[in-house]
Write a protein that holds these residues in place. Structure first.
Motif, PDB file in Angstrom:
ATOM      1  N   ARG A 183      10.135   4.740   0.264  1.00 58.48           N
ATOM      2  CA  ARG A 183       9.037   4.921   1.205  1.00 58.48           C
ATOM      3  C   ARG A 183       9.228   4.027   2.429  1.00 58.48           C
ATOM      4  O   ARG A 183       9.855   2.976   2.350  1.00 58.48           O
ATOM      5  CB  ARG A 183       7.699   4.569   0.539  1.00 58.48           C
ATOM      6  N   PHE A 184       8.667   4.459   3.545  1.00 55.13           N
ATOM      7  CA  PHE A 184       8.669   3.606   4.723  1.00 55.13           C
ATOM      8  C   PHE A 184       7.822   2.374   4.431  1.00 55.13           C
ATOM      9  O   PHE A 184       6.768   2.461   3.783  1.00 55.13           O
ATOM     10  CB  PHE A 184       8.122   4.351   5.941  1.00 55.13           C
ATOM     11  N   ASN A 185       8.281   1.230   4.888  1.00 55.78           N
ATOM     12  CA  ASN A 185       7.681  -0.088   4.615  1.00 55.78           C
ATOM     13  C   ASN A 185       7.938  -0.548   3.192  1.00 55.78           C
ATOM     14  O   ASN A 185       7.443  -1.592   2.782  1.00 55.78           O
ATOM     15  CB  ASN A 185       6.175  -0.108   4.911  1.00 55.78           C
ATOM     16  N   GLY A 186       8.714   0.243   2.427  1.00 54.63           N
ATOM     17  CA  GLY A 186       9.095  -0.190   1.086  1.00 54.63           C
ATOM     18  C   GLY A 186      10.159  -1.275   1.170  1.00 54.63           C
ATOM     19  O   GLY A 186      10.992  -1.279   2.085  1.00 54.63           O
ATOM     20  N   GLU A 217       0.830  -1.191   0.000  1.00 54.38           N
ATOM     21  CA  GLU A 217       0.000   0.000   0.000  1.00 54.38           C
ATOM     22  C   GLU A 217       0.876   1.257   0.000  1.00 54.38           C
ATOM     23  O   GLU A 217       2.011   1.225   0.451  1.00 54.38           O
ATOM     24  CB  GLU A 217      -0.895   0.001   1.245  1.00 54.38           C
ATOM     25  N   PRO A 218       0.336   2.360  -0.522  1.00 56.85           N
ATOM     26  CA  PRO A 218       1.106   3.612  -0.500  1.00 56.85           C
ATOM     27  C   PRO A 218       1.447   3.980   0.946  1.00 56.85           C
ATOM     28  O   PRO A 218       0.584   3.979   1.816  1.00 56.85           O
ATOM     29  CB  PRO A 218       0.133   4.618  -1.113  1.00 56.85           C
ATOM     30  N   THR A 219       2.686   4.280   1.205  1.00 60.67           N
ATOM     31  CA  THR A 219       3.135   4.638   2.542  1.00 60.67           C
ATOM     32  C   THR A 219       3.930   5.934   2.470  1.00 60.67           C
ATOM     33  O   THR A 219       4.342   6.359   1.395  1.00 60.67           O
ATOM     34  CB  THR A 219       4.000   3.512   3.143  1.00 60.67           C
ATOM     35  N   PRO A 220       4.163   6.581   3.615  1.00 61.11           N
ATOM     36  CA  PRO A 220       4.853   7.869   3.614  1.00 61.11           C
ATOM     37  C   PRO A 220       6.242   7.800   2.978  1.00 61.11           C
ATOM     38  O   PRO A 220       6.967   6.805   3.121  1.00 61.11           O
ATOM     39  CB  PRO A 220       4.942   8.218   5.100  1.00 61.11           C
ATOM     40  N   VAL A 221       6.602   8.864   2.313  1.00 60.83           N
ATOM     41  CA  VAL A 221       7.909   8.966   1.668  1.00 60.83           C
ATOM     42  C   VAL A 221       8.974   9.260   2.720  1.00 60.83           C
ATOM     43  O   VAL A 221       8.746  10.026   3.662  1.00 60.83           O
ATOM     44  CB  VAL A 221       7.903  10.092   0.615  1.00 60.83           C
ATOM     45  N   VAL A 222      10.126   8.644   2.586  1.00 59.35           N
ATOM     46  CA  VAL A 222      11.250   8.906   3.484  1.00 59.35           C
ATOM     47  C   VAL A 222      11.655  10.380   3.334  1.00 59.35           C
ATOM     48  O   VAL A 222      11.716  10.902   2.221  1.00 59.35           O
ATOM     49  CB  VAL A 222      12.435   7.986   3.130  1.00 59.35           C
ATOM     50  N   PRO A 223      11.898  11.089   4.453  1.00 56.26           N
ATOM     51  CA  PRO A 223      12.234  12.515   4.376  1.00 56.26           C
ATOM     52  C   PRO A 223      13.346  12.837   3.382  1.00 56.26           C
ATOM     53  O   PRO A 223      14.319  12.078   3.268  1.00 56.26           O
ATOM     54  CB  PRO A 223      12.672  12.835   5.810  1.00 56.26           C
ATOM     55  N   ARG A 243       2.570  15.763   7.630  1.00 54.41           N
ATOM     56  CA  ARG A 243       1.200  15.396   7.275  1.00 54.41           C
ATOM     57  C   ARG A 243       1.063  13.923   6.923  1.00 54.41           C
ATOM     58  O   ARG A 243      -0.021  13.348   6.998  1.00 54.41           O
ATOM     59  CB  ARG A 243       0.730  16.254   6.099  1.00 54.41           C
ATOM     60  N   GLY A 244       2.166  13.304   6.517  1.00 54.20           N
ATOM     61  CA  GLY A 244       2.123  11.884   6.177  1.00 54.20           C
ATOM     62  C   GLY A 244       2.216  10.975   7.386  1.00 54.20           C
ATOM     63  O   GLY A 244       2.133   9.754   7.260  1.00 54.20           O
ATOM     64  N   GLY A 245       2.405  11.569   8.570  1.00 47.53           N
ATOM     65  CA  GLY A 245       2.496  10.773   9.787  1.00 47.53           C
ATOM     66  C   GLY A 245       3.909  10.374  10.146  1.00 47.53           C
ATOM     67  O   GLY A 245       4.120   9.593  11.080  1.00 47.53           O
ATOM     68  N   VAL A 246       4.901  10.904   9.432  1.00 43.23           N
ATOM     69  CA  VAL A 246       6.299  10.593   9.734  1.00 43.23           C
ATOM     70  C   VAL A 246       6.762  11.437  10.914  1.00 43.23           C
ATOM     71  O   VAL A 246       6.632  12.669  10.903  1.00 43.23           O
ATOM     72  CB  VAL A 246       7.209  10.868   8.517  1.00 43.23           C
ATOM     73  N   MET A 247       7.279  10.773  11.945  1.00 42.31           N
ATOM     74  CA  MET A 247       7.805  11.459  13.124  1.00 42.31           C
ATOM     75  C   MET A 247       9.308  11.609  12.991  1.00 42.31           C
ATOM     76  O   MET A 247       9.986  10.666  12.567  1.00 42.31           O
ATOM     77  CB  MET A 247       7.475  10.663  14.382  1.00 42.31           C
TER      78      MET A 247
END
Length: 226
Positions: A57-60, A35-41, A162-166
């Motif tokens: 991406r995270f989880n990529g 699934e689409p996941t947040p992009v790495v900073p 906004r993507g939920g990346v901390m």
């Protein structure tokens, strides 16, 4: 044949094979990765520099990291190859084969090409770090700062985009300030979607709590272990 390139490919193939055998065990992770996941900073900025649109991406799946982007294989404890340093000097961590953490260290000055830190004797041995410009992109890429505390010899802060990346950012005095006779700040940025992958279990929960409550900062200095 380039020995370094061959070694990188061999290790990545071996790592990919091991992870492939564990797909059934980590089926829930694989489902997330599909699934689409947040992009790495900073990935979108790096893609723009390269002139393409390929981002991590995270989880990529780690096997999708282009070999040409791998600058160095890093070690986590006894394991070699579950963390790599990208050509843009950002390290990504994938303990189960899927990217869960990224880390970038941003000092203002770095040793001249070919020199190690211990070989720096004067300002002539240093150059400005071209990646230091990323500090100006923190608000846009990492989100606005929502918590900040005095920490060690500097500060620690938390940002959530906004993507939920901390992102945990620690600020320390520049390593070469004495050599340059200048006060600078080195930023260490550790990002993840899940707090457990950021590390620093003594500090991160406090910062997240401050972000949630809107308090913003704690008086004094925290001494939580990293």
């Amino acid at each position: 044949m380039n020995t370094t390139s061959f070694w990188q490919k061999s290790v990545l193939c071996a790592v990919s094979a091991v992870f492939g055998l564990g797909l059934l065990t980590y089926s829930h992770v694989a489902a997330q990765a599909a699934e689409p996941t947040p992009v790495v900073p900073f990935e979108k900025l790096f893609a723009k520099e390269r002139g393409d649109s390929k981002v991590l991406r995270f989880n990529g799946f780690s096997g999708e990291i282009p070999n040409k982007r791998i600058k160095e294989l890093l070690r986590s404890g006894p394991i070699l190859g579950d963390r790599v340093l990208l050509s843009e000097d950002v390290a990504v961590y994938f303990p189960d084969g899927y990217i869960v953490q990224s880390r970038a260290q941003l000092p203002k000055y770095i040793p001249s090409p070919g020199l190690k830190p211990f070989q720096v004797l004067s300002r002539d041995n240093l150059v400005k770090n071209p990646r230091y410009k990323l500090v100006k992109e923190f608000d846009n890429v990492l989100g606005r700062e929502c918590a900040r505390v005095a920490y060690g010899s500097g500060f620690a802060s938390m940002r959530i985009n906004r993507g939920g990346v901390m992102s945990l950012i620690t600020e320390t005095p520049g390593l070469y300030d004495a050599v340059m006779d200048e006060h600078t700040t080195t930023y260490d940025v550790t990002s993840a979607v899940q707090p457990v992958f950021i590390g620093n279990k003594g500090l991160v929960p406090d910062l997240i709590r401050l972000c949630q409550t809107g308090t913003g900062k704690i008086a004094g200095t925290l001494t939580a272990q990293k």
